[in-house]
Design a protein around this motif. Structure first.
Motif, short mmCIF file in Angstrom:
data_model
loop_
_atom_site.label_atom_id
_atom_site.label_comp_id
_atom_site.label_asym_id
_atom_site.label_seq_id
_atom_site.Cartn_x
_atom_site.Cartn_y
_atom_site.Cartn_z
N SER A 175 -4.91 -4.76 6.48
CA SER A 175 -6.29 -4.27 6.33
C SER A 175 -6.33 -3.01 5.49
N PHE A 176 -5.33 -2.13 5.68
CA PHE A 176 -5.25 -0.92 4.85
C PHE A 176 -5.06 -1.29 3.39
N LEU A 177 -4.16 -2.23 3.11
CA LEU A 177 -3.90 -2.65 1.73
C LEU A 177 -5.14 -3.31 1.12
N ASP A 178 -5.85 -4.09 1.92
CA ASP A 178 -7.07 -4.73 1.44
C ASP A 178 -8.13 -3.68 1.08
N GLY A 179 -8.29 -2.70 1.96
CA GLY A 179 -9.25 -1.63 1.69
C GLY A 179 -8.87 -0.81 0.47
N LEU A 180 -7.57 -0.49 0.37
CA LEU A 180 -7.09 0.28 -0.78
C LEU A 180 -7.29 -0.50 -2.08
N GLY A 181 -6.92 -1.78 -2.07
CA GLY A 181 -7.05 -2.60 -3.26
C GLY A 181 -8.49 -2.77 -3.71
N ASN A 182 -9.38 -3.05 -2.76
CA ASN A 182 -10.79 -3.24 -3.11
C ASN A 182 -11.44 -1.93 -3.56
N GLY A 183 -11.04 -0.81 -2.94
CA GLY A 183 -11.56 0.47 -3.38
C GLY A 183 -11.12 0.80 -4.80
#
Length: 206
Positions: A128-136
């Motif tokens: 979830s952290f990686l998904d948030g970082l990537g989308n941001g």
């Protein structure tokens, strides 16, 4: 596992970019990209809020009643946005004034609510952290590209510093004032979408 983590982080940068593929977060792309500095600050702000909100919701996912999950998500995002807003006022007051209400409107950014609902509620904290970082970052890349061209062509500056030589102006060069108007942000995003889809045949509609 490693390959999946890399895919989760990198896909939003291009193949699944939230702005030019999913067509989300367009409003702020129009509002904060007249200059490069506020676009970069907005990128950092959204990325921080999205990555942290994803982690928090992921940690709470098994305890959040389905009937109030949207309310919980909004409360988490709102708390993080207030923190970001106060940090900006403390350390980058001039930029926070330029961004004005748009920092507060991160709360209603459809990218955040979409990732919380579609990913964080169904995955563990690290993905979830990686998904948030990537989308941001995927969102931010588009903002920075748009702001780069709008400030350069509209004002002849980058980050407030003059980059177009005075000799060009003496020779008759003029800044394109239309570039700093909101409609040109939409046209610039449209051009980016066109170039991106011309390079990615699988995204083209029949």
């Amino acid at each position: 596992m490693a390959n999946q983590s890399i895919k989760t982080l990198l896909n939003p940068l291009s193949k699944d970019n939230p702005v030019i593929v999913q067509i989300l977060g367009i409003c702020s792309a129009l509002a904060v990209t007249a200059k490069l500095e506020p676009a970069v600050v907005m990128t950092i702000s959204v990325t921080a809020v999205l990555a942290l909100a994803n982690v928090i919701i992921s940690l709470m996912r098994k305890t959040i009643p389905s009937s109030i999950r949207i309310i919980v998500q909004l409360v988490v995002v709102a708390a993080l946005v207030v923190i970001v807003e106060q940090v900006l006022k403390a350390f980058a007051y001039d930029v926070s004034k330029q961004l004005s209400v748009f920092i507060g409107l991160i709360i209603t950014n459809c990218i955040l609510m979409g990732r919380l609902e579609a990913f964080a509620l169904n995955n563990r904290p690290w993905p979830s952290f990686l998904d948030g970082l990537g989308n941001g970052l995927g969102y931010g890349i588009i903002l920075i590209i748009v702001a780069f061209f709008r400030e350069l062509l509209g004002n002849g500056t980058l980050w407030g510093y003059q980059v177009v030589p005075q000799s060009w102006y003496d020779a008759g060069y003029m800044n394109n004032g239309m570039m700093i108007l909101p409609p040109m942000a939409l046209i610039t995003v449209g051009c980016i979408i066109w170039v991106h889809r011309s390079k990615n045949k699988d995204l083209q509609e029949d």
